[in-house]
Design an enzyme around this catalytic site. Structure first.
Site: not given
Length: 307
Positions: A126, A163, A165, A244
């Site tokens: 991120h 991931d 996200h 995740d």
């Protein structure tokens, strides 16, 4: 050649508080499962090294590190955004996390290992060119990819990110660098809602609705990632390995399992075998249920190691 496992105890010094999901327990759980299953004994084990300011600057703005250093507290925690906090040891840990990607990249490029997994934190995907966010300070995998591009035999690389996200930071860094392809699956709509609709030939965004199952994920990878990777023909492959999207993870609503991580790892190894001389560097991103994280990482590494 054994798969290389890179980690460092000091990555556990980064601590944003007992209630924060990105906690030191994550790496302890991974280590415990690898030791209990005996897989750790089959790996080449190395300690992370520190990244240099010059290496950080390959992926980040020139003042990015200095701004973080100015915010570093002498005690307690200071938040850089609503999710991301610095404690006194955070940048020490972040430097080791980014340095692990450099070490892994150099070792793979030197032919000393086929592939490597970096069990480090804080995560990185991120972190944008000029901003930390989403638990991330330095974009570890982006720094590794930029290091690879310095090598005379590496003209193109690919970064794949499973991931849950979206890898907004990685996309931000490479959106105008066509030598780097970024392929990502992610829950949508969901955090961070940045760069998900960007249109670039080298950016392969694959949004998945909440409650997507294994079949949907595998179809997205086969119909979107695979043709793009075959066309790009990367000389080296990087994985942002977030776990995740597991059905037991509390942070999102995608329903993957360990077999999905084995499957996608095997597919990426096949791509790397054809185009990249088998060269893969994988770096840990998310995964916030310590148990499902640890067993998912085991499945990933076991596949990388050919078991």
């Amino acid at each position: 050649m054994a798969t290389t496992f890179i980690t460092h105890d000091d990555c556990g010094l980064h601590n944003m508080g007992p209630e924060h999901p990105e906690s030191p327990i994550r790496l302890l759980a991974i280590r415990k499962v690898l030791e209990r299953t005996g897989l750790i004994q089959q790996l080449e084990k190395l300690e992370s090294v520190h990244v240099t300011p010059e290496q950080i600057a390959m992926a980040h703005a020139s003042l990015h590190q200095k701004r973080l250093e100015m915010k570093l507290p002498s005690e307690g925690v200071v938040y850089t955004d609503e999710d991301t906090a610095l404690c006194p040891d955070s940048l020490h840990a972040a430097s080791l996390a980014a340095g692990s990607a450099i070490l892994a990249t150099n070792r793979v490029l030197a032919g000393k290992t086929n592939n490597a997994f970096c069990a480090v934190r804080p995560p990185g995907h991120h972190a944008e060119h000029n901003a930390p966010m989403g638990f991330c300070f330095f974009n570890n995998v982006a720094i590794g990819a930029m290091q690879a591009l310095q090598h005379p035999d590496i003209n193109r690389v690919a970064i794949v990110d499973f991931d849950v996200h979206h890898c907004n930071g990685t996309v931000d860094i490479f959106k105008d660098i066509p030598e780097v392809m970024v392929c990502s699956t992610f829950q949508h709509p969901y955090y961070p809602e940045r760069y998900t609709d960007i249109k670039r030939p080298n950016i392969i965004n694959c949004p998945m609705p909440a409650y997507s199952e294994s079949a949907f994920f595998r179809n997205m990878v086969e119909t979107n990632w695979l043709p793009a990777l075959q066309n790009h023909k990367p000389d080296m492959l990087f994985i942002s390995a977030g776990f995740d999207a597991h059905h037991e993870d509390p942070m999102a609503d995608i329903n993957l399992n360990e077999d999905d991580y084995r499957w996608v790892t095997k597919l990426l190894m096949d791509v790397a075998r054809v185009y990249s001389q088998g060269r893969i560097v994988s770096v840990l991103e998310g995964g916030y249920n310590p148990v499902s994280l640890a067993f998912s990482v085991e499945a990933h590494i076991e596949t990388l190691a050919g078991y």
